[in-house]
Every structure is written in structure tokens, then in C-alpha cells.
Design a protein around this motif. Structure first.
Motif, PDB file in Angstrom:
ATOM      1  N   LEU A  92      11.652 -23.905  40.743  1.00  0.00           N
ATOM      2  CA  LEU A  92      11.951 -22.933  39.683  1.00  0.00           C
ATOM      3  C   LEU A  92      11.035 -23.148  38.482  1.00  0.00           C
ATOM      4  CD1 LEU A  92      15.863 -22.864  39.823  1.00  0.00           C
ATOM      5  CD2 LEU A  92      14.286 -21.067  40.552  1.00  0.00           C
ATOM      6  N   ASP A  93      10.751 -24.416  38.168  1.00  0.00           N
ATOM      7  CA  ASP A  93       9.829 -24.707  37.059  1.00  0.00           C
ATOM      8  C   ASP A  93       8.434 -24.162  37.369  1.00  0.00           C
ATOM      9  OD1 ASP A  93      11.849 -25.964  35.656  1.00  0.00           O
ATOM     10  OD2 ASP A  93      11.277 -27.997  36.288  1.00  0.00           O
ATOM     11  N   VAL A  99       5.056 -17.247  36.110  1.00  0.00           N
ATOM     12  CA  VAL A  99       5.476 -16.034  35.403  1.00  0.00           C
ATOM     13  C   VAL A  99       4.884 -16.021  34.005  1.00  0.00           C
ATOM     14  CG1 VAL A  99       7.470 -14.841  34.389  1.00  0.00           C
ATOM     15  CG2 VAL A  99       7.570 -15.661  36.751  1.00  0.00           C
ATOM     16  N   GLU A 100       4.905 -17.158  33.324  1.00  0.00           N
ATOM     17  CA  GLU A 100       4.339 -17.238  31.974  1.00  0.00           C
ATOM     18  C   GLU A 100       2.834 -16.973  31.990  1.00  0.00           C
ATOM     19  OE1 GLU A 100       5.588 -21.046  30.501  1.00  0.00           O
ATOM     20  OE2 GLU A 100       7.683 -20.419  30.313  1.00  0.00           O
ATOM     21  N   LEU A 106      -1.442 -10.610  31.621  1.00  0.00           N
ATOM     22  CA  LEU A 106      -1.152  -9.187  31.744  1.00  0.00           C
ATOM     23  C   LEU A 106      -1.611  -8.392  30.535  1.00  0.00           C
ATOM     24  CD1 LEU A 106       0.118  -7.104  33.641  1.00  0.00           C
ATOM     25  CD2 LEU A 106       2.293  -7.524  32.506  1.00  0.00           C
ATOM     26  N   PRO A 107      -1.324  -8.823  29.313  1.00  0.00           N
ATOM     27  CA  PRO A 107      -1.818  -8.033  28.181  1.00  0.00           C
ATOM     28  C   PRO A 107      -3.350  -7.997  28.141  1.00  0.00           C
ATOM     29  CG  PRO A 107      -0.100  -9.518  27.445  1.00  0.00           C
ATOM     30  CD  PRO A 107      -0.419  -9.847  28.872  1.00  0.00           C
ATOM     31  N   GLU A 108      -4.015  -9.071  28.515  1.00  0.00           N
ATOM     32  CA  GLU A 108      -5.468  -9.081  28.539  1.00  0.00           C
ATOM     33  C   GLU A 108      -6.005  -8.112  29.577  1.00  0.00           C
ATOM     34  OE1 GLU A 108      -6.742 -13.107  29.165  1.00  0.00           O
ATOM     35  OE2 GLU A 108      -5.707 -13.820  27.387  1.00  0.00           O
ATOM     36  N   ALA A 109      -5.354  -8.052  30.755  1.00  0.00           N
ATOM     37  CA  ALA A 109      -5.824  -7.169  31.816  1.00  0.00           C
ATOM     38  C   ALA A 109      -5.618  -5.704  31.427  1.00  0.00           C
ATOM     39  CB  ALA A 109      -5.093  -7.478  33.112  1.00  0.00           C
TER      40      ALA A 109
END
Length: 113
Positions: A92-93, A99-100, A106-109
Motif C-alpha cells: 500500500l505504501d 499515486v503521488e 500529471l499537471p506537468e503532462a
């Protein structure tokens, strides 16, 4: 003894006496029928007592089996849950880290498009 219980007892005695007095059978036949009924009730009571004893024995055996198996079963389930959590926490870690990273990239892409 309450009034109701006394009334029930009195009614039963009077009803039995009336039934014997006004029976359409002869005295001998009535007495024999009465004896037969008492024997039937006695047999029924014995059968009921026997079945009740069997039920008690079964209940005790069930309780003993439950005592023997339920606690170890619960302990086993708790151990399995602990083992699962021990194995799942690092995974899970790792998933959370991925995910982080995806959220950071994601914002950069989307801004490069």
C-alpha cells in the motif's frame, strides 16, 4: 396459590368427577379407560423426559465442541488478518508513492499539451 390456580384446580376436579359420573360406559369400562389413559400419559411423560435428556446431552456436546473450535478459529482468523496487514502495508505504501508521483507528473503532462 392464587385464586385463578385454585379455580383451575377445582374446575379440573369437578370436570373429572362429572365425566366419571355421567360417562356412557359401565364403571368397569370407565375405570379401565381411566387406567389406560393414565398409562398413556405416563408413557408420554417418559418419552418426553427421555427426549429432554437427549436434548440436554446434545446441547452439552455442542457447547463442548463450540468451546473447543471457536476460540482457535477466531485466533486463526486474527492471525491471518495480521499477516495480511503485515504483507499489505508495504504494498500500500508503494502504491501510495506511485499515486503521488503520477499526481505530480500529471499537471506537468497536461500543461505541456
Amino acid at each position: 396459590m392464587g385464586k385463578f390456580s385454585k379455580g383451575m384446580l377445582f374446575g379440573a376436579v369437578v370436570g373429572a368427577a362429572s365425566g366419571l359420573l355421567f360417562a356412557p360406559r359401565s364403571g368397569k369400562a370407565t375405570r379401565q379407560k381411566f387406567v389406560d389413559e393414565l398409562e398413556d400419559w405416563s408413557d408420554l411423560k417418559e418419552d418426553f423426559t427421555e427426549k429432554l435428556d437427549q436434548f440436554k446431552e446434545s446441547a452439552q456436546a455442542f457447547q463442548a465442541a463450540a468451546d473447543m473450535y471457536i476460540e482457535p478459529f477466531i485466533d486463526g482468523v486474527n492471525q491471518d488478518v495480521e499477516n495480511f496487514m503485515f504483507q499489505a502495508e508495504p504494498r500500500l505504501d508503494q502504491i501510495q508513492e506511485q499515486v503521488e508521483k503520477i499526481q505530480e507528473e500529471l499537471p506537468e503532462a497536461t500543461s505541456q499539451d
